[in-house]
Design a protein around this motif. Structure first.
Motif, PDB file in Angstrom:
ATOM      1  N   GLY A  51       0.914  -1.280  -0.096  1.00  0.00           N
ATOM      2  CA  GLY A  51       0.074  -0.018   0.230  1.00  0.00           C
ATOM      3  C   GLY A  51       0.944   1.324  -0.134  1.00  0.00           C
ATOM      4  O   GLY A  51       0.641   2.200  -0.674  1.00  0.00           O
ATOM      5  N   ALA A  52       1.891   1.091   0.782  1.00  0.00           N
ATOM      6  CA  ALA A  52       2.790   2.508   0.890  1.00  0.00           C
ATOM      7  C   ALA A  52       3.432   2.716  -0.588  1.00  0.00           C
ATOM      8  O   ALA A  52       3.816   3.984  -0.790  1.00  0.00           O
ATOM      9  CB  ALA A  52       3.805   2.244   2.023  1.00  0.00           C
ATOM     10  N   LEU A  53       3.965   1.781  -1.075  1.00  0.00           N
ATOM     11  CA  LEU A  53       4.373   1.845  -2.400  1.00  0.00           C
ATOM     12  C   LEU A  53       3.569   2.428  -3.361  1.00  0.00           C
ATOM     13  O   LEU A  53       3.881   3.478  -4.252  1.00  0.00           O
ATOM     14  CB  LEU A  53       5.024   0.485  -2.867  1.00  0.00           C
ATOM     15  CG  LEU A  53       6.170  -0.137  -2.558  1.00  0.00           C
ATOM     16  CD1 LEU A  53       6.303  -1.594  -2.939  1.00  0.00           C
ATOM     17  CD2 LEU A  53       7.345   0.596  -2.642  1.00  0.00           C
ATOM     18  N   TYR A  54       2.295   2.144  -3.572  1.00  0.00           N
ATOM     19  CA  TYR A  54       1.123   2.710  -4.363  1.00  0.00           C
ATOM     20  C   TYR A  54       0.827   4.165  -3.967  1.00  0.00           C
ATOM     21  O   TYR A  54       0.634   4.853  -4.840  1.00  0.00           O
ATOM     22  CB  TYR A  54      -0.046   1.918  -4.284  1.00  0.00           C
ATOM     23  CG  TYR A  54       0.179   0.641  -5.186  1.00  0.00           C
ATOM     24  CD1 TYR A  54       0.381   0.842  -6.651  1.00  0.00           C
ATOM     25  CD2 TYR A  54      -0.196  -0.544  -4.812  1.00  0.00           C
ATOM     26  CE1 TYR A  54       0.377  -0.171  -7.688  1.00  0.00           C
ATOM     27  CE2 TYR A  54      -0.037  -1.644  -5.678  1.00  0.00           C
ATOM     28  CZ  TYR A  54       0.180  -1.500  -6.960  1.00  0.00           C
ATOM     29  OH  TYR A  54       0.203  -2.861  -7.945  1.00  0.00           O
ATOM     30  N   ALA A  55       0.964   4.326  -2.443  1.00  0.00           N
ATOM     31  CA  ALA A  55       0.928   5.690  -2.103  1.00  0.00           C
ATOM     32  C   ALA A  55       1.575   6.644  -2.375  1.00  0.00           C
ATOM     33  O   ALA A  55       1.418   7.803  -2.894  1.00  0.00           O
ATOM     34  CB  ALA A  55       0.483   5.757  -0.654  1.00  0.00           C
ATOM     35  N   ALA A  56       2.926   6.252  -2.266  1.00  0.00           N
ATOM     36  CA  ALA A  56       4.095   7.055  -2.552  1.00  0.00           C
ATOM     37  C   ALA A  56       4.310   7.248  -3.985  1.00  0.00           C
ATOM     38  O   ALA A  56       5.279   8.136  -4.511  1.00  0.00           O
ATOM     39  CB  ALA A  56       5.285   6.677  -1.749  1.00  0.00           C
TER      40      ALA A  56
ATOM     41  N   LYS B 117       6.169   5.144  -5.657  1.00  0.00           N
ATOM     42  CA  LYS B 117       7.548   4.456  -5.747  1.00  0.00           C
ATOM     43  C   LYS B 117       7.592   3.371  -6.280  1.00  0.00           C
ATOM     44  O   LYS B 117       7.150   2.421  -5.722  1.00  0.00           O
ATOM     45  CB  LYS B 117       8.250   4.662  -4.652  1.00  0.00           C
ATOM     46  CG  LYS B 117       8.473   6.200  -3.898  1.00  0.00           C
ATOM     47  CD  LYS B 117       9.602   6.195  -2.756  1.00  0.00           C
ATOM     48  CE  LYS B 117       9.629   7.823  -2.283  1.00  0.00           C
ATOM     49  NZ  LYS B 117      10.515   7.690  -1.144  1.00  0.00           N
ATOM     50  N   LYS B 118       8.437   2.988  -7.354  1.00  0.00           N
ATOM     51  CA  LYS B 118       8.681   1.752  -8.059  1.00  0.00           C
ATOM     52  C   LYS B 118       7.396   1.320  -8.661  1.00  0.00           C
ATOM     53  O   LYS B 118       7.397   0.023  -9.336  1.00  0.00           O
ATOM     54  CB  LYS B 118       9.313   0.644  -7.056  1.00  0.00           C
ATOM     55  CG  LYS B 118      10.526   1.269  -6.398  1.00  0.00           C
ATOM     56  CD  LYS B 118      10.944   0.208  -5.353  1.00  0.00           C
ATOM     57  CE  LYS B 118      12.421   0.928  -4.905  1.00  0.00           C
ATOM     58  NZ  LYS B 118      12.924  -0.191  -3.450  1.00  0.00           N
ATOM     59  N   VAL B 119       6.301   2.071  -8.549  1.00  0.00           N
ATOM     60  CA  VAL B 119       4.938   1.656  -9.416  1.00  0.00           C
ATOM     61  C   VAL B 119       4.072   2.966  -9.530  1.00  0.00           C
ATOM     62  O   VAL B 119       4.548   3.923  -8.812  1.00  0.00           O
ATOM     63  CB  VAL B 119       4.221   0.787  -8.457  1.00  0.00           C
ATOM     64  CG1 VAL B 119       4.544  -0.904  -8.115  1.00  0.00           C
ATOM     65  CG2 VAL B 119       3.862   1.268  -7.057  1.00  0.00           C
ATOM     66  N   PRO B 120       3.416   2.867 -10.564  1.00  0.00           N
ATOM     67  CA  PRO B 120       2.479   4.106 -10.794  1.00  0.00           C
ATOM     68  C   PRO B 120       1.729   4.555  -9.367  1.00  0.00           C
ATOM     69  O   PRO B 120       1.116   3.433  -8.926  1.00  0.00           O
ATOM     70  CB  PRO B 120       1.719   3.871 -12.016  1.00  0.00           C
ATOM     71  CG  PRO B 120       2.355   2.972 -12.791  1.00  0.00           C
ATOM     72  CD  PRO B 120       2.871   1.895 -11.508  1.00  0.00           C
ATOM     73  N   GLN B 121       1.785   5.836  -9.096  1.00  0.00           N
ATOM     74  CA  GLN B 121       1.034   6.055  -8.018  1.00  0.00           C
ATOM     75  C   GLN B 121      -0.437   5.620  -8.121  1.00  0.00           C
ATOM     76  O   GLN B 121      -1.030   6.055  -9.340  1.00  0.00           O
ATOM     77  CB  GLN B 121       1.301   7.582  -7.792  1.00  0.00           C
ATOM     78  CG  GLN B 121       0.641   8.159  -6.436  1.00  0.00           C
ATOM     79  CD  GLN B 121       0.960   9.411  -6.157  1.00  0.00           C
ATOM     80  OE1 GLN B 121       0.792  10.484  -6.945  1.00  0.00           O
ATOM     81  NE2 GLN B 121       1.847   9.802  -5.122  1.00  0.00           N
ATOM     82  N   ASP B 122      -0.971   5.284  -7.142  1.00  0.00           N
ATOM     83  CA  ASP B 122      -2.405   4.715  -7.301  1.00  0.00           C
ATOM     84  C   ASP B 122      -2.989   4.848  -5.878  1.00  0.00           C
ATOM     85  O   ASP B 122      -2.667   3.901  -5.124  1.00  0.00           O
ATOM     86  CB  ASP B 122      -2.628   3.466  -7.964  1.00  0.00           C
ATOM     87  CG  ASP B 122      -3.967   3.049  -8.399  1.00  0.00           C
ATOM     88  OD1 ASP B 122      -4.981   3.255  -7.748  1.00  0.00           O
ATOM     89  OD2 ASP B 122      -4.088   2.374  -9.501  1.00  0.00           O
ATOM     90  N   TYR B 123      -3.923   5.981  -5.558  1.00  0.00           N
ATOM     91  CA  TYR B 123      -4.223   5.959  -4.401  1.00  0.00           C
ATOM     92  C   TYR B 123      -5.320   4.952  -4.137  1.00  0.00           C
ATOM     93  O   TYR B 123      -5.736   4.532  -2.851  1.00  0.00           O
ATOM     94  CB  TYR B 123      -4.750   7.454  -4.039  1.00  0.00           C
ATOM     95  CG  TYR B 123      -3.815   8.549  -3.970  1.00  0.00           C
ATOM     96  CD1 TYR B 123      -2.848   8.339  -3.238  1.00  0.00           C
ATOM     97  CD2 TYR B 123      -3.777   9.423  -4.724  1.00  0.00           C
ATOM     98  CE1 TYR B 123      -1.621   9.214  -3.162  1.00  0.00           C
ATOM     99  CE2 TYR B 123      -2.975  10.428  -4.646  1.00  0.00           C
ATOM    100  CZ  TYR B 123      -1.885  10.095  -3.917  1.00  0.00           C
ATOM    101  OH  TYR B 123      -0.896  11.243  -3.959  1.00  0.00           O
ATOM    102  N   ALA B 124      -6.275   4.591  -4.927  1.00  0.00           N
ATOM    103  CA  ALA B 124      -7.274   3.426  -4.872  1.00  0.00           C
ATOM    104  C   ALA B 124      -6.591   2.226  -4.408  1.00  0.00           C
ATOM    105  O   ALA B 124      -6.993   1.428  -3.595  1.00  0.00           O
ATOM    106  CB  ALA B 124      -8.130   3.370  -6.092  1.00  0.00           C
ATOM    107  N   LYS B 125      -5.759   1.876  -5.112  1.00  0.00           N
ATOM    108  CA  LYS B 125      -4.964   0.729  -4.931  1.00  0.00           C
ATOM    109  C   LYS B 125      -4.098   0.660  -3.377  1.00  0.00           C
ATOM    110  O   LYS B 125      -4.217  -0.319  -2.768  1.00  0.00           O
ATOM    111  CB  LYS B 125      -3.920   0.105  -5.934  1.00  0.00           C
ATOM    112  CG  LYS B 125      -4.441  -0.121  -7.075  1.00  0.00           C
ATOM    113  CD  LYS B 125      -3.343  -0.778  -8.297  1.00  0.00           C
ATOM    114  CE  LYS B 125      -4.298  -1.269  -9.385  1.00  0.00           C
ATOM    115  NZ  LYS B 125      -2.989  -1.729 -10.407  1.00  0.00           N
ATOM    116  N   ALA B 126      -3.634   1.804  -3.270  1.00  0.00           N
ATOM    117  CA  ALA B 126      -2.991   2.000  -1.833  1.00  0.00           C
ATOM    118  C   ALA B 126      -4.195   2.107  -0.721  1.00  0.00           C
ATOM    119  O   ALA B 126      -3.845   1.361   0.134  1.00  0.00           O
ATOM    120  CB  ALA B 126      -2.394   3.337  -1.730  1.00  0.00           C
TER     121      ALA B 126
END
Length: 286
Positions: free
Chosen positions: A51-56, A58-67
């Motif tokens: 979740g933190a990777l998606y929120a930030a 970093k290393k993945v496209p930012q996606d707040y819904a997935k986060a």
């Protein structure tokens, strides 16, 4: 003490901006973590990291819904930091529909586990009557918890800072010379260890200037212990002018390198920027 509405809005703006930029430790994933290497093993730690990777972003496209989806998984298992992040998401409408009642629910769950940021935000919600009925007594109770915890975090860090001696025998001249040689070859661990010895005068003549230079060299090589020590230098004013912003900067760097003590210190200093907490801390010292 009641915060003005404009002050309240500015606080939320800062927190949301921190999440968007990946600046806050509460929204950071470990820098050593790769989404491609992570498999959901059902643990709340892994679910939070994803979740933190998606929120930030970093290393993945930012996606707040997935986060939000991954934070939910971790939060349902009791992860306090995931619960705090969900509170922020519902409070601001990041990746989910804005819902103050749900924000209050998640802040409270995290606050009951001792999460300082959630305790503060729970206090603001009671104070303003957002997501719950207005209750100034409850607001004060949670603000006081934050003040007590912030004060204890800072005090314990000073105790550690001044009492945690280098493991090297002060009388072992040969070992000290090897340490100096290693530090001169840009070994970050040796630079940090030697810097601490100069800072405390352990086996060498105390020298704040040499300590600062060595710790700074180590910190710029991403040594989390040196980064924390740099933060402590700026917080204590040992050999440098006291500078809370610089202290926060180095604690944040160390926190991003998985130093949990620095995460706690960053939060404590961040919260001390707000009058309601700073004044309560001062009242506890009087």
């Amino acid at each position: 003490m009641i915060l003005s509405l404009s002050k309240q809005k500015s606080i939320y703006k800062i927190m949301v901006l921190g999440l968007v930029l990946g600046l806050l430790p509460l929204a950071q994933a470990s820098r050593s973590t790769s989404i491609h290497l992570m498999i959901d093993d059902g643990s709340m730690a892994t679910q939070y990291e994803i979740g933190a990777l998606y929120a930030a972003g970093k290393k993945v496209p930012q996606d707040y819904a997935k986060a939000a989806e991954w934070f939910h998984k971790a939060a349902d298992q009791g992860d306090a930091v995931a619960q705090w992040n969900l509170g922020v998401f519902y409070d601001s409408g990041l990746g989910v529909e804005q819902n103050s009642s749900k924000a209050f629910k998640w802040y409270k769950k995290a606050a009951n586990q001792g999460n300082m940021m959630s305790q503060y935000y729970l206090g603001t919600m009671y104070e303003r009557g957002r997501g719950t009925e207005q209750n100034h007594d409850e607001a004060y109770k949670w603000y006081k918890k934050v003040a007590l915890q912030s004060k204890a975090t800072i005090q314990s860090s000073f105790d550690y800072y001044y009492e945690n001696d280098s493991a090297i025998d002060q009388t072992d001249i040969e070992t000290l010379e090897r340490l100096k040689s290693s530090a001169s070859k840009q070994n970050s661990t040796s630079q940090n260890d030697l810097g601490v010895r100069y800072l405390k005068g352990n086996g060498v003549t105390q020298d704040y200037n040499k300590a600062f230079k060595l710790l700074q060299k180590s910190a710029t090589q991403n040594n989390s212990y040196a980064q924390r020590n740099m933060g402590m230098l700026y917080m204590s004013g040992d050999g440098v002018d006291q500078d809370r912003k610089q202290a926060q900067k180095w604690f944040l760097e160390a926190c991003g390198n998985d130093d949990s003590m620095s995460c706690d210190l960053y939060e404590a200093l961040f919260l001390m920027d707000y009058e309601v907490i700073a004044s309560l801390v001062m009242s506890l010292e009087s």
